[in-house]
Design a protein around this motif. Structure first.
Motif, PDB file in Angstrom:
ATOM      1  N   THR A  95     -41.751  -7.243  34.257  1.00  0.00           N
ATOM      2  CA  THR A  95     -40.576  -6.800  35.007  1.00  0.00           C
ATOM      3  C   THR A  95     -39.311  -7.232  34.282  1.00  0.00           C
ATOM      4  O   THR A  95     -39.344  -8.069  33.368  1.00  0.00           O
ATOM      5  CB  THR A  95     -40.565  -7.403  36.414  1.00  0.00           C
ATOM      6  OG1 THR A  95     -40.385  -8.834  36.303  1.00  0.00           O
ATOM      7  CG2 THR A  95     -41.838  -7.091  37.165  1.00  0.00           C
ATOM      8  N   LEU A 132     -32.330  -3.996  39.151  1.00  0.00           N
ATOM      9  CA  LEU A 132     -33.538  -3.558  38.451  1.00  0.00           C
ATOM     10  C   LEU A 132     -34.538  -4.695  38.274  1.00  0.00           C
ATOM     11  O   LEU A 132     -35.578  -4.504  37.640  1.00  0.00           O
ATOM     12  CB  LEU A 132     -33.171  -3.006  37.070  1.00  0.00           C
ATOM     13  CG  LEU A 132     -32.097  -1.920  37.001  1.00  0.00           C
ATOM     14  CD1 LEU A 132     -31.785  -1.597  35.539  1.00  0.00           C
ATOM     15  CD2 LEU A 132     -32.540  -0.677  37.743  1.00  0.00           C
ATOM     16  N   ASP A 134     -36.941  -6.237  39.663  1.00  0.00           N
ATOM     17  CA  ASP A 134     -38.376  -6.164  39.946  1.00  0.00           C
ATOM     18  C   ASP A 134     -39.039  -4.912  39.386  1.00  0.00           C
ATOM     19  O   ASP A 134     -40.223  -4.670  39.616  1.00  0.00           O
ATOM     20  CB  ASP A 134     -38.598  -6.233  41.464  1.00  0.00           C
ATOM     21  CG  ASP A 134     -38.135  -7.567  42.034  1.00  0.00           C
ATOM     22  OD1 ASP A 134     -38.354  -8.599  41.375  1.00  0.00           O
ATOM     23  OD2 ASP A 134     -37.539  -7.571  43.131  1.00  0.00           O
ATOM     24  N   ARG A 135     -38.290  -4.126  38.622  1.00  0.00           N
ATOM     25  CA  ARG A 135     -38.858  -2.915  38.035  1.00  0.00           C
ATOM     26  C   ARG A 135     -39.512  -3.217  36.682  1.00  0.00           C
ATOM     27  O   ARG A 135     -39.031  -4.073  35.927  1.00  0.00           O
ATOM     28  CB  ARG A 135     -37.784  -1.848  37.851  1.00  0.00           C
ATOM     29  CG  ARG A 135     -37.341  -1.202  39.156  1.00  0.00           C
ATOM     30  CD  ARG A 135     -36.320  -0.132  38.920  1.00  0.00           C
ATOM     31  NE  ARG A 135     -36.787   0.901  37.983  1.00  0.00           N
ATOM     32  CZ  ARG A 135     -36.022   1.904  37.546  1.00  0.00           C
ATOM     33  NH1 ARG A 135     -34.761   2.012  37.966  1.00  0.00           N
ATOM     34  NH2 ARG A 135     -36.501   2.797  36.708  1.00  0.00           N
ATOM     35  N   TYR A 137     -40.166  -3.035  32.874  1.00  0.00           N
ATOM     36  CA  TYR A 137     -39.269  -2.723  31.755  1.00  0.00           C
ATOM     37  C   TYR A 137     -39.574  -1.339  31.178  1.00  0.00           C
ATOM     38  O   TYR A 137     -38.663  -0.602  30.792  1.00  0.00           O
ATOM     39  CB  TYR A 137     -39.440  -3.806  30.695  1.00  0.00           C
ATOM     40  CG  TYR A 137     -38.586  -3.657  29.458  1.00  0.00           C
ATOM     41  CD1 TYR A 137     -37.278  -4.129  29.422  1.00  0.00           C
ATOM     42  CD2 TYR A 137     -39.114  -3.078  28.298  1.00  0.00           C
ATOM     43  CE1 TYR A 137     -36.505  -4.021  28.265  1.00  0.00           C
ATOM     44  CE2 TYR A 137     -38.355  -2.963  27.152  1.00  0.00           C
ATOM     45  CZ  TYR A 137     -37.049  -3.432  27.136  1.00  0.00           C
ATOM     46  OH  TYR A 137     -36.294  -3.308  25.996  1.00  0.00           O
ATOM     47  N   GLU A 139     -40.372   1.332  32.543  1.00  0.00           N
ATOM     48  CA  GLU A 139     -39.914   2.456  33.356  1.00  0.00           C
ATOM     49  C   GLU A 139     -38.410   2.665  33.290  1.00  0.00           C
ATOM     50  O   GLU A 139     -37.891   3.602  33.903  1.00  0.00           O
ATOM     51  CB  GLU A 139     -40.338   2.254  34.810  1.00  0.00           C
ATOM     52  CG  GLU A 139     -41.849   2.282  35.025  1.00  0.00           C
ATOM     53  CD  GLU A 139     -42.235   2.094  36.481  1.00  0.00           C
ATOM     54  OE1 GLU A 139     -41.308   2.009  37.332  1.00  0.00           O
ATOM     55  OE2 GLU A 139     -43.443   2.032  36.768  1.00  0.00           O
ATOM     56  N   LEU A 140     -37.718   1.822  32.537  1.00  0.00           N
ATOM     57  CA  LEU A 140     -36.263   1.903  32.483  1.00  0.00           C
ATOM     58  C   LEU A 140     -35.810   2.940  31.464  1.00  0.00           C
ATOM     59  O   LEU A 140     -36.533   3.284  30.532  1.00  0.00           O
ATOM     60  CB  LEU A 140     -35.679   0.538  32.102  1.00  0.00           C
ATOM     61  CG  LEU A 140     -36.040  -0.654  32.980  1.00  0.00           C
ATOM     62  CD1 LEU A 140     -35.336  -1.895  32.452  1.00  0.00           C
ATOM     63  CD2 LEU A 140     -35.689  -0.414  34.435  1.00  0.00           C
ATOM     64  N   GLU A 144     -30.776   1.056  30.157  1.00  0.00           N
ATOM     65  CA  GLU A 144     -31.184  -0.042  31.037  1.00  0.00           C
ATOM     66  C   GLU A 144     -32.009  -1.072  30.279  1.00  0.00           C
ATOM     67  O   GLU A 144     -31.873  -2.280  30.505  1.00  0.00           O
ATOM     68  CB  GLU A 144     -31.978   0.521  32.214  1.00  0.00           C
ATOM     69  CG  GLU A 144     -31.121   1.318  33.190  1.00  0.00           C
ATOM     70  CD  GLU A 144     -31.936   2.122  34.190  1.00  0.00           C
ATOM     71  OE1 GLU A 144     -31.385   2.509  35.233  1.00  0.00           O
ATOM     72  OE2 GLU A 144     -33.142   2.381  33.916  1.00  0.00           O
TER      73      GLU A 144
END
Length: 261
Positions: A95, A132, A134-135, A137, A139-140, A144
């Motif tokens: 994340t 961002l 908890d997303r 990496y 998927e960025l 981002e």
């Protein structure tokens, strides 16, 4: 660290007999932003890597805090300088928060470890990636991911910050934000070296600009002295025009375009 925490003296870097850097001498000073500019292939990233201790030199010397960089242990070096490379590939589904927390690794087992949570939260906020956190990496977007990588080096909290093309994947607002962050860090006494392709950003935000061409240092000094039409036209082999910004007085650099465009 003193006022000159990193310096190169007559540095040569060569690959298969070809000199990527040829006798470069340059210092990175505490409390300033030094912009490193030049055409593609000029040696900018190579010089940053040499100054960071990540690339061996064939001749000359790089000193960090007064010592040859080769004499500084890797862990100690990681506590002295943080490096943002051009590319930041991540092979596992970490994340954003986990990526930024990696910047605290050099301080594990030291009293500074107590600052981990604060440092990570502050870095996430400064790079505008808190939302961002908890997303994954992977998927960025590219921009981002670039800001997440920047947050990681900010969390490292070192007296030297080295950024290789940190604005390349960013929109105008985030480009200005990154350079404002660089200025903020310099204002706090950090030595900031930033490789830039955008001459306008370099002229607007740097205390000094260093120009490389064909592995040699062509000029280094305040933007008003270095960002001249004659010098930049010669180095980039394309005519440019330079004029003072109407509000700040800083040099504005624009390419000369044909056809009235």
């Amino acid at each position: 660290m003193g006022l000159t925490p990193v310096e190169a003296a007559d540095v040569v870097v060569a690959v298969r007999g070809r000199r990527l850097l040829d006798g470069v001498s340059l210092d990175v000073r505490a409390g300033e932003v030094l912009a490193l500019v030049g055409p593609n292939g000029a040696g900018k990233s190579t010089l940053l890597a040499a100054l960071a201790g990540d690339r061996a030199v064939a001749a000359g010397v790089v000193r960090v805090d007064g010592r040859p960089v080769g004499d500084v242990r890797p862990l100690a070096l990681a506590r002295l300088r943080a490096v943002l490379p051009q590319r930041n590939p991540v092979a596992f589904p970490f994340t954003v928060r986990e990526i930024v927390t990696m910047g605290r690794a050099p301080w594990t087992g030291t009293p500074a470890e107590d600052e981990d949570d604060e440092a990570v939260a502050e870095a996430l906020d400064r790079a505008e990636v808190t939302a961002l956190a908890d997303r994954p990496y992977s998927e960025l977007s590219g921009g981002e991911q670039a800001r997440t990588a920047l947050a990681r080096v900010l969390a490292q909290r070192t007296p030297v910050l080295m950024l290789d093309e940190p604005t390349a994947a960013l929109d105008v607002r985030h480009q200005e934000q990154i350079m404002a962050l660089a200025r903020d860090r310099a204002g706090a006494g950090v030595a900031v070296l930033v490789v830039l392709h955008d001459l306008g950003l370099a002229a607007a935000h740097a205390d000094r600009v260093a120009v490389l061409a064909d592995g040699r240092l062509v000029a280094a000094g305040p933007p008003d002295d270095v960002c001249t039409a004659e010098l930049l036209t010669r180095v980039y082999r394309h005519e440019v025009e330079v004029f003072p910004h109407p509000r700040t007085g800083r040099p504005v650099v624009l390419p000369v375009r044909q056809g009235g465009l």
